[in-house]
Enzyme design. Structure first.
Site, PDB file in Angstrom:
ATOM      1  N   PHE A  41       0.723  -1.207  -0.048  1.00 43.85           N
ATOM      2  CA  PHE A  41      -0.040   0.163  -0.140  1.00 43.85           C
ATOM      3  C   PHE A  41       0.863   1.218  -0.105  1.00 43.85           C
ATOM      4  O   PHE A  41       2.048   1.452   0.665  1.00 43.85           O
ATOM      5  CB  PHE A  41      -0.754   0.032   1.397  1.00 43.85           C
ATOM      6  CG  PHE A  41      -1.752  -1.107   1.505  1.00 43.85           C
ATOM      7  CD1 PHE A  41      -3.129  -1.135   1.079  1.00 43.85           C
ATOM      8  CD2 PHE A  41      -1.416  -2.198   2.149  1.00 43.85           C
ATOM      9  CE1 PHE A  41      -4.021  -1.886   0.958  1.00 43.85           C
ATOM     10  CE2 PHE A  41      -2.284  -3.306   2.366  1.00 43.85           C
ATOM     11  CZ  PHE A  41      -3.645  -2.988   1.993  1.00 43.85           C
ATOM     12  N   ASP A  42       0.390   2.185  -0.495  1.00 41.73           N
ATOM     13  CA  ASP A  42       0.806   3.451  -0.564  1.00 41.73           C
ATOM     14  C   ASP A  42       0.382   4.042   0.864  1.00 41.73           C
ATOM     15  O   ASP A  42      -0.569   3.565   1.398  1.00 41.73           O
ATOM     16  CB  ASP A  42       0.658   4.361  -1.655  1.00 41.73           C
ATOM     17  CG  ASP A  42       0.903   5.929  -1.512  1.00 41.73           C
ATOM     18  OD1 ASP A  42       1.916   6.276  -1.162  1.00 41.73           O
ATOM     19  OD2 ASP A  42       0.090   6.873  -1.997  1.00 41.73           O
TER      20      ASP A  42
END
Length: 227
Positions: free
Chosen positions: A43-44
């Site tokens: 994930f960012d």
């Protein structure tokens, strides 16, 4: 969680409050045998796991104002973003898997770096979430580090990151109101004018080659080849 290559469907799901991602097609090379024993998800941070608040400060006022804000609020947890609930659910499953069995491996791949990393770490402690890998990259391009982690899917909100990452690992774009204007970066379908998404041909003489396909496929079958 809703995933689709149809940008209209993803927008509708996002506006309804469902964690949703726009699939950017298949990478140029598949994953290895480790895919059989564990699920790796990357994930960012901002506008994905966390709210858009800090990212807006960076976009409007620059990096110095961003770092000053993060130092000032280091002990205040970040507000949850559209994928916070997905992360917490995965972390719950991760904690309750039987030892020695299949694993869920979580990775954070963010452009944040010191001193903005402190607030992230404290937020994750508050949420009772543990990442197996955390990459605070600063200005480093994400596709290289992602290849080391080899996620089965990577979630990011920015078109530029999704475009580069999608050639190396399966990628889904989390739609954000801040980057709606970035659709101008993507080509428009020559047949119907809708935004196009990067895909990979699965059959025929162009099998394995990337191309731009219409986001409303199969309603429209417009395409543009990628040299």
């Amino acid at each position: 969680l809703f995933l689709s290559a149809n940008v209209v469907d993803v927008k509708n799901a996002h506006q309804s409050g469902v964690a949703s991602g726009l699939i950017w097609g298949l990478p140029l090379k598949g994953l290895g045998d480790s895919a059989l024993t564990e699920m790796r998800i990357a994930f960012d941070g901002d506008a994905v796991l966390f709210s858009e608040e800090s990212e807006r400060i960076y976009q409007h006022n620059g990096v110095a104002a961003f770092h000053e804000n993060e130092k000032k609020k280091a002990n205040r947890p970040l507000e949850p973003g559209p994928f916070a609930s997905v992360l917490k659910a995965l972390a719950y499953v991760q904690r309750n898997l039987k030892p020695g069995g299949p694993r869920i491996v979580l990775g954070l791949v963010t452009a944040r770096n010191a001193p903005a990393d402190e607030r992230v770490v404290k937020t994750l402690r508050e949420w009772d979430v543990r990442f197996d890998t955390m990459m605070f990259l600063g200005g480093i391009e994400k596709s290289g580090p992602l290849m080391k982690f080899q996620p089965h899917i990577f979630f990011d909100d920015q078109v530029t990151h999704c475009s580069s990452a999608s050639t190396r690992v399966p990628t889904a774009q989390v739609l954000s109101s801040m980057y709606e204007h970035d659709e101008s970066i993507l080509p428009k379908c020559p047949d119907c004018g809708e935004v196009m998404v990067r895909k990979t041909a699965l059959r025929g003489r162009n099998r394995g080659k990337p191309f731009w396909g219409c986001s409303v496929f199969p309603k429209c079958r417009g395409s543009i080849s990628i040299p």
